[in-house]
Design a protein around this motif. Structure first.
Motif, PDB file in Angstrom:
ATOM      1  N   VAL A  12       7.514 117.416  48.163  1.00 51.44           N
ATOM      2  CA  VAL A  12       8.621 118.269  47.734  1.00 51.44           C
ATOM      3  C   VAL A  12       9.790 118.067  48.699  1.00 51.44           C
ATOM      4  CG1 VAL A  12       7.872 120.314  49.025  1.00 51.44           C
ATOM      5  CG2 VAL A  12       9.228 120.605  46.966  1.00 51.44           C
ATOM      6  N   VAL A  13      10.987 118.181  48.151  1.00 54.51           N
ATOM      7  CA  VAL A  13      12.189 118.157  48.965  1.00 54.51           C
ATOM      8  C   VAL A  13      12.750 119.573  48.977  1.00 54.51           C
ATOM      9  CG1 VAL A  13      14.551 117.281  49.149  1.00 54.51           C
ATOM     10  CG2 VAL A  13      12.688 115.746  48.477  1.00 54.51           C
ATOM     11  N   VAL A  14      12.939 120.106  50.161  1.00 52.40           N
ATOM     12  CA  VAL A  14      13.523 121.437  50.321  1.00 52.40           C
ATOM     13  C   VAL A  14      14.967 121.222  50.744  1.00 52.40           C
ATOM     14  CG1 VAL A  14      13.397 123.651  51.512  1.00 52.40           C
ATOM     15  CG2 VAL A  14      11.292 122.366  51.020  1.00 52.40           C
ATOM     16  N   PHE A  15      15.882 121.714  49.936  1.00 51.10           N
ATOM     17  CA  PHE A  15      17.306 121.528  50.169  1.00 51.10           C
ATOM     18  C   PHE A  15      17.945 122.894  50.351  1.00 51.10           C
ATOM     19  CE2 PHE A  15      21.682 120.897  48.435  1.00 51.10           C
ATOM     20  CZ  PHE A  15      22.131 120.010  49.385  1.00 51.10           C
ATOM     21  N   GLY A  63      13.414 124.206  41.122  1.00 52.46           N
ATOM     22  CA  GLY A  63      13.793 125.608  41.117  1.00 52.46           C
ATOM     23  C   GLY A  63      14.560 125.960  42.378  1.00 52.46           C
ATOM     24  N   ALA A  64      15.031 127.210  42.437  1.00 54.67           N
ATOM     25  CA  ALA A  64      15.854 127.637  43.572  1.00 54.67           C
ATOM     26  C   ALA A  64      15.728 129.135  43.785  1.00 54.67           C
ATOM     27  CB  ALA A  64      17.313 127.272  43.329  1.00 54.67           C
ATOM     28  N   THR A  65      16.013 129.540  45.013  1.00 51.07           N
ATOM     29  CA  THR A  65      16.082 130.945  45.391  1.00 51.07           C
ATOM     30  C   THR A  65      17.395 131.157  46.128  1.00 51.07           C
ATOM     31  OG1 THR A  65      13.679 131.098  45.638  1.00 51.07           O
ATOM     32  CG2 THR A  65      14.995 132.763  46.758  1.00 51.07           C
ATOM     33  N   GLN A  77      16.712 125.199  47.510  1.00 44.98           N
ATOM     34  CA  GLN A  77      16.357 124.468  46.295  1.00 44.98           C
ATOM     35  C   GLN A  77      15.122 123.618  46.552  1.00 44.98           C
ATOM     36  OE1 GLN A  77      19.672 122.080  44.963  1.00 44.98           O
ATOM     37  NE2 GLN A  77      21.086 123.810  45.029  1.00 44.98           N
ATOM     38  N   TYR A  78      14.358 123.389  45.495  1.00 45.65           N
ATOM     39  CA  TYR A  78      13.172 122.536  45.557  1.00 45.65           C
ATOM     40  C   TYR A  78      13.353 121.392  44.572  1.00 45.65           C
ATOM     41  CZ  TYR A  78      11.409 126.570  47.992  1.00 45.65           C
ATOM     42  OH  TYR A  78      11.272 127.599  48.889  1.00 45.65           O
ATOM     43  N   TRP A  79      13.135 120.181  45.055  1.00 45.45           N
ATOM     44  CA  TRP A  79      13.319 118.957  44.267  1.00 45.45           C
ATOM     45  C   TRP A  79      12.069 118.090  44.383  1.00 45.45           C
ATOM     46  CZ3 TRP A  79      17.854 117.520  41.634  1.00 45.45           C
ATOM     47  CH2 TRP A  79      18.925 118.410  41.767  1.00 45.45           C
ATOM     48  N   ARG A  80      11.884 117.219  43.403  1.00 48.93           N
ATOM     49  CA  ARG A  80      10.755 116.281  43.435  1.00 48.93           C
ATOM     50  C   ARG A  80      10.967 115.171  44.458  1.00 48.93           C
ATOM     51  NH1 ARG A  80       7.569 117.632  39.304  1.00 48.93           N
ATOM     52  NH2 ARG A  80       8.558 118.469  37.457  1.00 48.93           N
ATOM     53  N   SER A  81      12.227 114.718  44.626  1.00 50.80           N
ATOM     54  CA  SER A  81      12.486 113.609  45.550  1.00 50.80           C
ATOM     55  C   SER A  81      13.918 113.650  46.049  1.00 50.80           C
ATOM     56  CB  SER A  81      12.225 112.261  44.859  1.00 50.80           C
ATOM     57  OG  SER A  81      13.227 111.995  43.897  1.00 50.80           O
ATOM     58  N   THR A  82      14.147 113.027  47.201  1.00 49.89           N
ATOM     59  CA  THR A  82      15.518 112.924  47.715  1.00 49.89           C
ATOM     60  C   THR A  82      16.355 112.043  46.802  1.00 49.89           C
ATOM     61  OG1 THR A  82      14.824 111.136  49.189  1.00 49.89           O
ATOM     62  CG2 THR A  82      14.955 113.340  50.139  1.00 49.89           C
ATOM     63  N   GLU A  83      15.747 111.027  46.217  1.00 49.38           N
ATOM     64  CA  GLU A  83      16.499 110.143  45.320  1.00 49.38           C
ATOM     65  C   GLU A  83      17.074 110.936  44.148  1.00 49.38           C
ATOM     66  OE1 GLU A  83      13.338 109.472  46.380  1.00 49.38           O
ATOM     67  OE2 GLU A  83      13.846 107.899  47.820  1.00 49.38           O
ATOM     68  N   GLN A  84      16.279 111.825  43.576  1.00 52.60           N
ATOM     69  CA  GLN A  84      16.768 112.627  42.452  1.00 52.60           C
ATOM     70  C   GLN A  84      17.839 113.624  42.901  1.00 52.60           C
ATOM     71  OE1 GLN A  84      12.697 113.617  41.293  1.00 52.60           O
ATOM     72  NE2 GLN A  84      13.186 112.898  39.228  1.00 52.60           N
ATOM     73  N   LEU A  85      17.665 114.222  44.063  1.00 48.83           N
ATOM     74  CA  LEU A  85      18.676 115.125  44.612  1.00 48.83           C
ATOM     75  C   LEU A  85      19.999 114.390  44.798  1.00 48.83           C
ATOM     76  CD1 LEU A  85      19.740 117.696  46.075  1.00 48.83           C
ATOM     77  CD2 LEU A  85      18.606 116.830  48.137  1.00 48.83           C
ATOM     78  N   TYR A  86      19.956 113.231  45.436  1.00 49.02           N
ATOM     79  CA  TYR A  86      21.178 112.461  45.696  1.00 49.02           C
ATOM     80  C   TYR A  86      21.810 111.961  44.401  1.00 49.02           C
ATOM     81  CZ  TYR A  86      19.557 112.422  50.570  1.00 49.02           C
ATOM     82  OH  TYR A  86      19.143 112.778  51.827  1.00 49.02           O
ATOM     83  N   ALA A 136       3.973 139.093  45.144  1.00 50.82           N
ATOM     84  CA  ALA A 136       5.186 138.449  45.648  1.00 50.82           C
ATOM     85  C   ALA A 136       5.216 137.022  45.122  1.00 50.82           C
ATOM     86  CB  ALA A 136       5.210 138.434  47.173  1.00 50.82           C
ATOM     87  N   GLN A 137       6.313 136.642  44.534  1.00 56.09           N
ATOM     88  CA  GLN A 137       6.450 135.273  44.045  1.00 56.09           C
ATOM     89  C   GLN A 137       7.895 134.847  44.266  1.00 56.09           C
ATOM     90  OE1 GLN A 137       5.129 134.639  40.037  1.00 56.09           O
ATOM     91  NE2 GLN A 137       4.998 132.450  40.319  1.00 56.09           N
ATOM     92  N   ILE A 138       8.082 133.988  45.243  1.00 54.02           N
ATOM     93  CA  ILE A 138       9.412 133.519  45.632  1.00 54.02           C
ATOM     94  C   ILE A 138       9.258 132.090  46.121  1.00 54.02           C
ATOM     95  CG2 ILE A 138       9.293 134.369  48.015  1.00 54.02           C
ATOM     96  CD1 ILE A 138      12.298 135.273  47.535  1.00 54.02           C
ATOM     97  N   GLY A 139      10.340 131.425  46.376  1.00 54.44           N
ATOM     98  CA  GLY A 139      10.295 130.095  46.952  1.00 54.44           C
ATOM     99  C   GLY A 139       9.586 129.084  46.077  1.00 54.44           C
ATOM    100  N   LEU A 140       8.759 128.254  46.693  1.00 52.17           N
ATOM    101  CA  LEU A 140       8.067 127.183  45.976  1.00 52.17           C
ATOM    102  C   LEU A 140       7.159 127.736  44.882  1.00 52.17           C
ATOM    103  CD1 LEU A 140       7.573 124.132  45.763  1.00 52.17           C
ATOM    104  CD2 LEU A 140       5.754 124.398  47.460  1.00 52.17           C
ATOM    105  N   GLY A 141       6.524 128.870  45.140  1.00 51.70           N
ATOM    106  CA  GLY A 141       5.661 129.481  44.131  1.00 51.70           C
ATOM    107  C   GLY A 141       6.427 129.906  42.891  1.00 51.70           C
ATOM    108  N   ALA A 142       7.619 130.454  43.071  1.00 49.32           N
ATOM    109  CA  ALA A 142       8.442 130.830  41.925  1.00 49.32           C
ATOM    110  C   ALA A 142       8.942 129.588  41.184  1.00 49.32           C
ATOM    111  CB  ALA A 142       9.622 131.686  42.378  1.00 49.32           C
ATOM    112  N   ALA A 143       9.221 128.529  41.931  1.00 47.74           N
ATOM    113  CA  ALA A 143       9.763 127.310  41.324  1.00 47.74           C
ATOM    114  C   ALA A 143       8.711 126.525  40.548  1.00 47.74           C
ATOM    115  CB  ALA A 143      10.372 126.420  42.406  1.00 47.74           C
TER     116      ALA A 143
END
Length: 165
Positions: A12-15, A63-65, A77-86, A136-143
């Motif tokens: 996971v990519v955390v942005f 997803g995002a919080t 934000q949570y992304w599958r890869s840096t390549e997709q984010l960029y 509680a469901q936030i962050g990666l779990g919510a995404a």
């Protein structure tokens, strides 16, 4: 008490991205920056839903919080890869690039009025551990969804690096 952990088994990519407001009285300078991010998140959420229905390409956004801090708002934000984010960030077909260009133009006219920042963390699946207690469901779990904590292990040390059983 119910305990859950994230369902996502891959890297996971955390942005983290946010803004700081140095001149709060100049709403004309910081408001455009403030409203740009919700538009981008809405675009990413719409595109993610369309991709899940098979109607669009998967951009990689999971997803995002949105959070509010002492220095201003920020989004995790949570992304599958840096390549997709960029790819998203540099695409003329999406909301980010026009917002970035507008921010740069305004920043040259009014330096120091509004600051922006971001941090990117590429995290291997073996480097992720989460716990969500009592609903509680936030962050990666919510995404990405959650599973019973017992599927990964009762202790944080056990969950770190484990896959869903």
């Amino acid at each position: 008490m119910q305990h859950h952990t994230h369902a996502h088994d891959d890297d996971v990519v955390v942005f983290n991205i946010g803004m700081t407001i140095a001149r709060p009285h100049r709403i004309d300078l910081w408001w455009p920056v403030f409203v740009a991010m919700p538009r981008m998140i809405a675009e990413l959420e719409r595109h993610r839903a369309a991709a899940e229905r098979g109607e669009a390409e998967d951009l990689g956004f999971l997803g995002a919080t949105t959070l509010m801090g002492r220095r201003g708002p920020w989004v995790v934000q949570y992304w599958r890869s840096t390549e997709q984010l960029y790819r998203y960030a540099s695409s003329a077909d999406h909301a980010h690039l026009p917002a970035w260009k507008a921010f740069n133009a305004a920043g040259r006219k009014h330096p120091g009025a509004v600051g922006i920042w971001h941090e990117t963390f590429a995290v291997p699946a073996s480097g992720v551990e989460t716990l969500y207690g009592n609903g509680a469901q936030i962050g990666l779990g919510a995404a990405t969804g959650t599973v019973e904590v017992s599927r990964r292990g009762a202790r944080a040390r056990t969950r770190l690096g484990s896959r869903v059983a």
